[in-house]
Design a protein around this motif. Structure first.
Motif, mmCIF file in Angstrom:
data_model
loop_
_atom_site.group_PDB
_atom_site.id
_atom_site.type_symbol
_atom_site.label_atom_id
_atom_site.label_comp_id
_atom_site.label_asym_id
_atom_site.label_seq_id
_atom_site.Cartn_x
_atom_site.Cartn_y
_atom_site.Cartn_z
ATOM 1 N N ALA A 19 1.094 -1.237 0.281
ATOM 2 C CA ALA A 19 -0.049 -0.062 0.035
ATOM 3 C C ALA A 19 1.132 0.969 -0.038
ATOM 4 C CB ALA A 19 -1.291 -0.089 1.139
ATOM 5 N N SER A 20 1.693 1.248 0.849
ATOM 6 C CA SER A 20 2.189 2.252 1.508
ATOM 7 C C SER A 20 3.194 2.738 -0.503
ATOM 8 C CB SER A 20 3.516 2.817 2.079
ATOM 9 O OG SER A 20 4.031 1.625 2.074
ATOM 10 N N LEU A 21 3.890 1.564 -0.959
ATOM 11 C CA LEU A 21 4.626 1.259 -1.924
ATOM 12 C C LEU A 21 4.050 2.460 -3.115
ATOM 13 C CD1 LEU A 21 7.191 -1.649 -2.763
ATOM 14 C CD2 LEU A 21 7.873 0.781 -2.040
ATOM 15 N N SER A 22 2.475 1.555 -3.521
ATOM 16 C CA SER A 22 2.247 1.890 -4.503
ATOM 17 C C SER A 22 1.386 3.169 -4.487
ATOM 18 C CB SER A 22 0.529 1.545 -3.947
ATOM 19 O OG SER A 22 -0.022 1.662 -3.401
ATOM 20 N N ARG A 23 1.648 4.486 -3.264
ATOM 21 C CA ARG A 23 2.017 6.068 -3.540
ATOM 22 C C ARG A 23 3.193 6.276 -4.323
ATOM 23 N NH1 ARG A 23 -1.605 4.517 1.402
ATOM 24 N NH2 ARG A 23 0.739 4.626 2.941
ATOM 25 N N LEU A 24 4.321 5.641 -4.129
ATOM 26 C CA LEU A 24 5.457 6.128 -4.123
ATOM 27 C C LEU A 24 5.873 6.137 -6.321
ATOM 28 C CD1 LEU A 24 7.683 4.354 -1.942
ATOM 29 C CD2 LEU A 24 7.060 6.817 -2.072
ATOM 30 N N ARG A 25 6.509 7.832 -6.992
ATOM 31 C CA ARG A 25 6.404 6.797 -7.614
ATOM 32 C C ARG A 25 7.943 7.506 -7.856
ATOM 33 N NH1 ARG A 25 1.836 6.327 -10.599
ATOM 34 N NH2 ARG A 25 0.478 6.122 -9.028
ATOM 35 N N ALA A 26 8.348 7.467 -9.625
ATOM 36 C CA ALA A 26 9.550 6.987 -9.422
ATOM 37 C C ALA A 26 10.717 8.380 -8.787
ATOM 38 C CB ALA A 26 10.195 7.343 -10.742
ATOM 39 N N ARG A 27 9.605 10.004 -9.514
ATOM 40 C CA ARG A 27 10.512 10.816 -8.684
ATOM 41 C C ARG A 27 10.961 10.977 -6.973
ATOM 42 N NH1 ARG A 27 7.685 14.654 -11.067
ATOM 43 N NH2 ARG A 27 6.043 13.887 -12.289
ATOM 44 N N ASP A 28 10.375 10.489 -6.576
ATOM 45 C CA ASP A 28 10.328 10.231 -5.302
ATOM 46 C C ASP A 28 11.597 9.204 -5.213
ATOM 47 O OD1 ASP A 28 8.044 11.689 -4.985
ATOM 48 O OD2 ASP A 28 6.944 9.243 -5.362
ATOM 49 N N LEU A 29 11.383 8.299 -5.555
ATOM 50 C CA LEU A 29 13.155 7.316 -5.106
ATOM 51 C C LEU A 29 14.379 7.946 -5.934
ATOM 52 C CD1 LEU A 29 11.265 4.194 -4.508
ATOM 53 C CD2 LEU A 29 12.130 5.321 -2.763
ATOM 54 N N MET A 30 14.069 8.978 -7.271
ATOM 55 C CA MET A 30 15.007 9.188 -7.930
ATOM 56 C C MET A 30 16.201 9.827 -7.560
ATOM 57 S SD MET A 30 14.620 11.502 -12.148
ATOM 58 C CE MET A 30 15.314 12.136 -10.745
ATOM 59 N N SER A 31 17.326 9.063 -7.823
ATOM 60 C CA SER A 31 18.551 9.855 -7.458
ATOM 61 C C SER A 31 19.335 10.839 -8.429
ATOM 62 C CB SER A 31 20.043 8.948 -6.395
ATOM 63 O OG SER A 31 20.733 10.082 -7.661
ATOM 64 N N GLU A 32 19.803 12.299 -8.332
ATOM 65 C CA GLU A 32 20.025 12.807 -10.060
ATOM 66 C C GLU A 32 21.255 12.712 -10.065
ATOM 67 O OE1 GLU A 32 18.627 16.897 -9.545
ATOM 68 O OE2 GLU A 32 16.786 15.974 -8.764
ATOM 69 N N LEU A 53 17.707 12.103 -16.231
ATOM 70 C CA LEU A 53 17.574 13.096 -15.565
ATOM 71 C C LEU A 53 18.273 12.714 -14.646
ATOM 72 C CD1 LEU A 53 14.010 14.535 -15.382
ATOM 73 C CD2 LEU A 53 15.134 15.417 -17.149
ATOM 74 N N GLY A 54 17.779 11.053 -14.012
ATOM 75 C CA GLY A 54 17.841 10.850 -12.526
ATOM 76 C C GLY A 54 18.073 9.270 -13.013
ATOM 77 N N ALA A 55 18.501 8.306 -11.971
ATOM 78 C CA ALA A 55 17.750 6.301 -12.070
ATOM 79 C C ALA A 55 17.471 6.284 -10.330
ATOM 80 C CB ALA A 55 19.317 6.443 -12.452
ATOM 81 N N VAL A 56 16.596 5.373 -10.554
ATOM 82 C CA VAL A 56 16.653 4.507 -9.720
ATOM 83 C C VAL A 56 16.860 3.511 -9.883
ATOM 84 C CG1 VAL A 56 14.566 3.260 -8.336
ATOM 85 C CG2 VAL A 56 13.810 5.660 -9.542
ATOM 86 N N THR A 57 17.064 3.253 -8.536
ATOM 87 C CA THR A 57 18.014 1.982 -8.847
ATOM 88 C C THR A 57 17.821 1.038 -7.092
ATOM 89 O OG1 THR A 57 19.576 2.917 -5.983
ATOM 90 C CG2 THR A 57 20.689 3.271 -8.226
ATOM 91 N N ARG A 58 18.481 -0.663 -6.992
ATOM 92 C CA ARG A 58 17.787 -1.419 -6.714
ATOM 93 C C ARG A 58 17.903 -1.092 -4.918
ATOM 94 N NH1 ARG A 58 16.886 -7.170 -7.110
ATOM 95 N NH2 ARG A 58 17.281 -6.649 -9.472
#
Ligand SMILES: [Zn+2]
Length: 367
Positions: free
Chosen positions: A236-249, A348-353
Motif C-alpha cells: 500500500a505504501s509502495l503504491s503511493r510512490l512514484r519514480a520521482r520520489d526515489l530517483m537520484s539525480e 534526469l536521474g535513475a532509480v536503483t535497486r
C-alpha cells in the motif's frame, strides 16, 4: 516453503516433498493400520500395513491434485507456478505473482476445494459400490472423509486459506481496492488462527493431546496471515510512490572511449555499480558490473567501455511518474539493478535497486 526432495514435474511444475511431510505419512499410515487391526483382525500384519500405506499414498495424491487444481487455473490466468510443495500442513503451490483480477483470484482459490470435493464424491461412490464393510470400501470411506475435511477446512474464510482468498477476491471486486481486501482477509485469518490456538489449548487443558496439533496449525496460520498483513502494508505504501520520489539525480557518466580497466578503478572503487556511457556528452549506452564481468581481466586495458555497454536504445528506462511497483517488477523480471529516468528525451536521474530496497524497508518499519 521451498525445498525438500524433488519427486518430479507435472504440467512443467516441479513437485517437492518437504522432510516434515514424511512425518504426516508415518502418522496417517500408523493411524490407518490401527484402524485396520480392529476392523480386519483376520488380516496379516503385512497386509494391514500395505493397505494402510497405499491409502496414505492416495491421501498424498489427493493433496497433490488439490494443489494442481489451483495451479492449472493459475496457469490459465497467466500466473506462473514456480513449485508445488507437500509439507506437514498439506500442500502449497507457489505462484510467481498475484493474479491481475479479482475474478482470476476467485477461480484460482476455489479450484482446490472443488477438486477435493470431487475426490470426496468419487471415493464415497466407491465405498457405496464396494460396500462399507469391505477393505476397499472402508479405505475409500476414509479417503472420502479426509477429502471432505480438506475441502471444508480450506474454505474457512481467513487468509491464507483458500476461503480467505475467496473473501479477498469478493472484497476486491466490491471495492476495487486490492490492498485493503488483502488486509481484511488477512485480519480474518489472524482471528481464525487465534481461535484455533485457543481451542487447541482448551483441548490440551481437558486432557486431549490432539489439541496440540490444532494449536500448532493455528500458530502456522497466524504467522502466514501476519506476514501477508505486513506485505499488504508495504504494498500500500509502495503504491503511493512514484519514480520521482526515489530517483537520484546523481547519475555517473563516463566517456565511451575510456578503458574497462579505468571504469573498474574509477567507479567500482567508489562503490558504484554502473554508469551512463557518453560520446561527446550524448548518452550512447549503459555499462554495469555485469557487463564488466563478461570481459576477461586481461582484455580490460584494451577494451573501451563503449564496446561492451548496452546500447542506449536497448536500455530500459521509465518516465518520472511511473509507479514504483512497476519499477520493482521490471527489475525483478529483467534482472537489472538500475532504471534511468527518461523525460522529454533527457535522462534526469535513475532509480536503483538499493533505493527501492531502502523504501521497502522503511515502509515495513525494518530500519
Ligand atoms: Zn487450496
Amino acid at each position: 516453503m521451498i525445498g525438500g526432495i524433488r519427486i518430479g514435474r507435472i504440467f512443467g511444475i516441479p513437485v517437492y516433498l518437504h522432510p516434515t511431510w514424511f512425518l504426516v505419512f508415518l502418522l496417517v499410515t500408523w493411524a490407518l493400520t490401527a484402524r485396520l487391526q480392529s476392523e480386519h483382525a483376520d488380516w496379516s500384519g503385512a497386509a494391514q500395513l500395505l493397505a494402510a500405506s497405499l491409502t496414505s499414498a492416495l491421501f498424498f495424491v489427493s493433496i497433490l491434485l488439490h494443489e494442481l487444481g489451483h495451479s492449472v487455473l493459475a496457469i490459465r490466468h497467466r500466473v506462473p507456478v514456480r513449485s508445488i510443495t507437500l509439507f506437514i500442513f498439506g500442500g502449497v503451490a507457489l505462484m510467481e505473482r498475484e493474479p491481475e483480477s479479482s475474478g482470476a483470484e476467485f477461480q484460482i482459490a476455489i479450484a482446490g476445494p472443488i477438486v477435493s470435493a470431487m475426490l470426496a464424491l468419487g471415493f464415497s461412490g466407491l465405498t457405496r459400490v464396494a460396500g462399507g464393510n469391505s477393505l476397499l470400501g472402508s479405505l475409500a470411506g476414509w479417503l472420502a472423509f479426509i477429502n471432505t475435511g480438506v475441502a471444508l477446512f480450506n474454505l474457512l474464510p481467513g487468509y491464507p486459506l483458500d476461503g480467505g482468498r475467496v473473501l479477498r477476491a469478493f472484497l476486491w471486486a466490491q471495492t476495487g481496492d486490492r490492498d485493503r481486501a488483502t488486509r481484511v482477509a488477512a485480519g480474518a485469518g489472524q482471528w481464525m488462527a487465534y481461535a484455533f490456538i485457543a481451542f487447541g489449548a482448551l483441548e490440551v487443558f481437558h486432557g486431549d493431546i490432539g489439541g496440540l496439533w490444532i494449536a500448532f496449525i493455528g500458530w502456522f496460520l497466524l504467522s502466514a496471515a501476519t506476514a501477508t498483513m505486513r506485505q499488504a502494508a508495504v504494498d500500500a505504501s509502495l503504491s503511493r510512490l512514484r519514480a520521482r520520489d526515489l530517483m537520484s539525480e546523481d547519475v555517473p557518466r563516463i566517456p565511451a572511449e575510456i578503458s574497462v580497466a579505468r571504469f573498474a578503478r574509477d567507479l567500482v572503487m567508489r562503490g558504484r555499480r554502473w554508469a551512463l556511457v557518453e560520446h561527446e556528452d550524448v548518452p550512447v549506452g549503459l555499462i554495469s558490473l555485469t557487463d564488466v564481468r563478461r570481459v576477461p581481466a586481461e582484455a580490460w586495458e584494451t577494451t573501451a567501455v563503449g564496446q561492451i555497454a548496452t546500447p542506449i536504445e536497448a536500455v530500459l528506462t521509465a518516465p518520472l511518474d511511473s509507479p514504483v511497483r512497476d519499477l520493482l517488477r521490471t527489475m525483478a523480471t529483467r534482472k537489472v539493478n538500475q532504471i534511468p529516468i527518461l523525460e522529454g528525451g533527457r535522462i534526469l536521474g535513475a532509480v536503483t535497486r538499493e533505493a527501492l530496497v531502502q523504501a521497502i524497508e522503511m515502509s515495513a518499519g525494518v530500519s
